[in-house]
Design a protein around this motif. Sequence first.
Motif, short mmCIF file in Angstrom:
data_model
loop_
_atom_site.label_atom_id
_atom_site.label_comp_id
_atom_site.label_asym_id
_atom_site.label_seq_id
_atom_site.Cartn_x
_atom_site.Cartn_y
_atom_site.Cartn_z
N PHE A 1 0.83 -1.21 0.00
CA PHE A 1 0.00 0.00 0.00
C PHE A 1 0.86 1.25 0.00
O PHE A 1 0.58 2.21 -0.74
N ARG B 1 -6.05 7.62 -6.13
CA ARG B 1 -5.19 7.90 -4.99
C ARG B 1 -6.01 8.02 -3.70
O ARG B 1 -5.66 7.46 -2.67
N VAL C 1 -7.19 4.50 -2.60
CA VAL C 1 -6.09 3.72 -2.02
C VAL C 1 -5.73 4.26 -0.65
O VAL C 1 -5.50 3.49 0.30
N TYR D 1 -5.88 2.25 2.79
CA TYR D 1 -4.64 2.19 3.58
C TYR D 1 -4.88 2.70 5.00
O TYR D 1 -4.47 2.07 5.97
#
Length: 194
Positions: free
Chosen positions: A102, A119, A122, A126
């Motif tokens: 990640f 982005r 993710v 994360y």
Amino acid sequence: MKKEDKEKEQKTVENTGIQEDIKENQEKEEQNEAKLEEASGKDMQKELAELTEKCADLADKNLRLMAEFDNYRKRTQREKADIIKNAGEKIFKDMLPIIDDFERALSSIAQTEENASLREGVELIYNKFVNFLSQNGVKPIETENADFNVEFHEAITTIPAPNESLKGKIVDCTTKGYMLNEKVLRFAKVVVGE
């Protein structure tokens, strides 16, 4: 009558002798009983001392056994608590490469400005993953400008320190280290300045 008097006198003498013998025998008997009582008193005292000693030994053994059992109980409770506390250690250890992936993905996506929504997605996943690990006691080991500590860090290499203040300190971290409840899951792989 003389004969009768003589016989009476003889009987009296005999009775006196018998009485003396009886008295002697009674005295001897009393002495023997006193000796027997004294001897049995000594035997009883000796037996009492032996029983008292045996009782003290048994009480000591009982006390030691109780203490040993108490220590065993405490030790097993402590071990059980440690097992429960660190039950997911292997699972969390196996998740650490996913966190690394990640972080690599985030740094790669940060270099390109094309996919802002990717982005953000993710980063969201994360952050949730990191929060989940944090809630379960998994925390990263601090390495930024920290002193090198063999209990938490693994030195991959050493380089000349860019300045005096970085000597013996961590210059760069190649792989993050993590701890689970004050126990190292993975050592931080670092570069140390010398």
